[in-house]
Design a protein around this motif. Structure first.
Motif, PDB file in Angstrom:
ATOM      1  N   GLY A 104       0.821  -1.203   0.000  1.00 15.35           N
ATOM      2  CA  GLY A 104       0.000   0.000   0.000  1.00 15.35           C
ATOM      3  C   GLY A 104       0.849   1.244   0.000  1.00 15.35           C
ATOM      4  N   SER A 105       0.194   2.381  -0.226  1.00 12.63           N
ATOM      5  CA  SER A 105       0.901   3.650  -0.320  1.00 12.63           C
ATOM      6  C   SER A 105       0.276   4.708   0.582  1.00 12.63           C
ATOM      7  N   THR A 149      10.038  -1.609  -0.595  1.00 15.62           N
ATOM      8  CA  THR A 149       9.985  -2.595  -1.672  1.00 15.62           C
ATOM      9  C   THR A 149       9.731  -1.884  -2.993  1.00 15.62           C
ATOM     10  N   GLY A 150       8.890  -0.828  -2.902  1.00 14.36           N
ATOM     11  CA  GLY A 150       8.576  -0.016  -4.071  1.00 14.36           C
ATOM     12  C   GLY A 150       8.316   1.423  -3.650  1.00 14.36           C
ATOM     13  N   SER A 152       8.316   2.402  -0.134  1.00 14.31           N
ATOM     14  CA  SER A 152       7.654   2.481   1.172  1.00 14.31           C
ATOM     15  C   SER A 152       8.409   3.170   2.297  1.00 14.31           C
ATOM     16  N   TYR A 283       6.854  -3.522 -11.804  1.00 10.60           N
ATOM     17  CA  TYR A 283       6.927  -3.718 -10.348  1.00 10.60           C
ATOM     18  C   TYR A 283       5.731  -4.503  -9.830  1.00 10.60           C
ATOM     19  N   ARG A 332      -3.148  -8.960  -4.506  1.00  8.40           N
ATOM     20  CA  ARG A 332      -1.758  -9.213  -4.921  1.00  8.40           C
ATOM     21  C   ARG A 332      -1.504 -10.713  -5.085  1.00  8.40           C
ATOM     22  N   ASP A 399       3.379   5.635  -7.076  1.00  8.16           N
ATOM     23  CA  ASP A 399       4.729   5.122  -6.808  1.00  8.16           C
ATOM     24  C   ASP A 399       5.670   5.271  -8.001  1.00  8.16           C
TER      25      ASP A 399
HETATM   26  N1  GLN Z   1       3.155   1.118  -2.580  1.00  6.81           N
HETATM   27  C1  GLN Z   1       3.933  -0.003  -2.988  1.00  6.81           C
HETATM   28  C2  GLN Z   1       3.114  -1.269  -2.920  1.00  6.81           C
HETATM   29  O1  GLN Z   1       2.005  -1.165  -2.532  1.00  6.81           O
HETATM   30  C3  GLN Z   1       5.169  -0.062  -2.171  1.00  6.81           C
HETATM   31  C4  GLN Z   1       5.199  -1.030  -1.081  1.00  6.81           C
HETATM   32  C5  GLN Z   1       6.508  -1.128  -0.376  1.00  6.81           C
HETATM   33  O2  GLN Z   1       7.497  -0.494  -0.740  1.00  6.81           O
HETATM   34  N2  GLN Z   1       6.508  -1.958   0.635  1.00  6.81           N
HETATM   35  O3  GLN Z   1       3.537  -2.324  -3.256  1.00  6.81           O
END
Ligand code: GLN
Length: 448
Positions: A104-105, A149-150, A152, A283, A332, A399
């Motif tokens: 999540g973001s 992870t992306g 966060s 991603y 996911r 992101d």
């Molecule tokens: N917003 C991204 C996601 O939902 C980043 C998540 C992260 O970095 N843990 O996957």
């Protein structure tokens, strides 16, 4: 410091909701011992720290903000980073709220009460390390650990006006970090300034026999890189990072920051990251694929709350997972399972891996001629609670500027660089070469 930390938490956490679990009794005991200690020279001596709740802490509840782990009260070991903080006598104040399993973001995917932005509680703090960023911004702890992870660490740091670093992939041990997407996950520090950040990374970085993906690369004294000298620094500014979709106020502040660098003797040029437009799709395919495998362990037997309504074993797995995981986590797992299934593997997963390499090559090429890449951390400041939660694709698009960094495995920092008209902060992102956090810190510190 520990007393002040709990006092502040009692004052503000009813509105901010940064903490899921407090470690008050042990932390106060620890503080007493430290007070009486003859040697008080450890580099994080007595510093109140918050730990994101996907980082395992011995005998301290670790939930990943999921109902599935609501009963994980007594983990048997510490993550390596937690042991390392303890070795320098930081004090763990408690465990921090997040999006469930770091997906999540905005923190709205926490299965508990989502964290709010301390600057204005109508707004999200970002995610998934929203609790980690908000706790530092609200003055509840001196520093925290998040995972990225992306985006966060960097995105919530930007939304909350603090400093957050995602180290190079392999720089910090992931042992004891509940895996989301193992090829992307990194733990990093969130702090109020660059010096504190460098100081914490110095402690948590380094190879770890418990994590075969941690790298055998020397850990420099990052604090020694903070010289203020950026004369001759070569900055690349990707045109994709100041394109349409980036709010004018954010763009303006980044251009102002570049002027500051010029005045300090650095130079900048526009470059291109031509494959970055594919980063979000790449991603979400790769991270969901890895997540679908990593989250298979949550079955109500080895881990997790077991459903009480099941008739047989298969039914028990199904019901436990259906009841335990929230909406976004299920989305996911389904996406990832689909992308990995035979017949679709080549079209989705394998293709995404190839695009990942192209994205990494874009960065490698730029770093042949430049020392750092600079742009905004996010296209906009924090959005309102509820604004994007019903539209996952808009949420994912937020992101766009942080994700390429994870795919390439390079380090990136976010530090405050301006405020919106509503008084909400946003961030400047500085990206460096693999294992060159020192230059990232040097550049960040000079601007700060
Ligand atoms: N917003 C991204 C996601 O939902 C980043 C998540 C992260 O970095 N843990 O996957």
């Amino acid at each position: 410091l520990v007393d002040t930390s709990y006092k502040r938490i009692k004052e503000v956490d009813g509105q901010v909701h940064a903490f899921l679990t407090l470690n008050e009794e042990s932390a106060r005991e620890e503080a007493k011992k430290l007070d009486a200690a003859a040697d008080q020279t450890a580099s994080l001596f007595g510093m109140p720290a918050g730990i994101k709740d996907n980082i395992v802490t011995k005998a301290l509840r670790t939930t990943c903000a999921s109902q599935f782990l609501d009963n994980f009260d007594d983990p048997l070991y510490n993550a390596t980073v937690v042991d390392k903080l303890a070795s320098q006598q930081a004090v763990t104040i408690g465990k921090l709220n997040m999006d469930e399993f770091a997906m999540g973001s905005s923190n709205e995917n926490s299965s508990y009460t989502p964290t709010r932005n301390p600057w204005n509680t109508d707004y999200v703090p970002g995610g998934s390390s929203g609790g980690s960023a908000a706790s530092v911004a609200a003055g509840e702890v001196l520093f925290s650990l998040g995972s990225d992870t992306g985006g966060s660490i960097r995105q919530p740091a930007a939304f909350c006006g603090v400093v957050g670093l995602k180290p190079t992939y392999g720089r910090v041990s992931r042992f004891g970090l509940v895996a989301f997407a193992s090829s992307l996950d990194q733990i990093g520090p969130i702090t109020r300034n660059v010096e504190d950040n460098a100081r914490v990374l110095e402690v948590i970085a380094g190879i770890d026999p418990m994590d075969s993906t941690s790298a055998n690369v020397d850990v420099p004294k990052y604090t020694e890189a903070l010289t203020g000298d950026v004369k001759g620094l070569k900055i690349a500014v990707p045109k994709e990072y100041l394109a349409e979709g980036v709010a004018p106020e954010v763009k303006e502040s980044v251009l102002q920051a570049l002027k500051v660098y010029e005045s300090l003797g650095a130079t900048w040029e526009e470059v291109s990251l031509p494959h970055s437009k594919y980063a979000v799709a790449t991603y979400y395919l790769l991270s969901s694929s890895e997540a679908s495998a990593n989250l298979a362990r949550f079955d109500g037997v080895r881990y997790g709350v077991r459903s009480e309504n099941a008739d047989n074993m298969i039914d028990m797995f199904k019901k436990s997972r259906s009841e335990g995981f929230g909406e976004e986590v299920k989305r996911r797992i389904m996406l990832g399972t689909f992308a990995l299934s035979s017949g679709y593997y080549d079209a989705y997963y394998k293709k995404a891996q190839k695009v990942r390499t192209l994205i990494k090559n874009d960065f490698d090429k730029i770093f042949e001629d430049y020392d750092v890449v600079i742009g905004p951390t996010t296209p906009t400041p924090a959005f309102k609670v509820g604004e994007k939660i019903d539209d996952p694709l808009t949420m994912y698009a937020n992101d766009i500027l942080t994700i390429p960094v994870n795919l390439a495995g390079v380090p990136g920092i976010s530090l405050p660089c301006g405020f919106s008209e509503e008084g909400l902060p946003f961030g400047l992102q500085i990206i460096g070469k693999h294992f060159d956090e020192s230059t990232v810190y040097r550049a960040a510190h000079a601007y700060e």
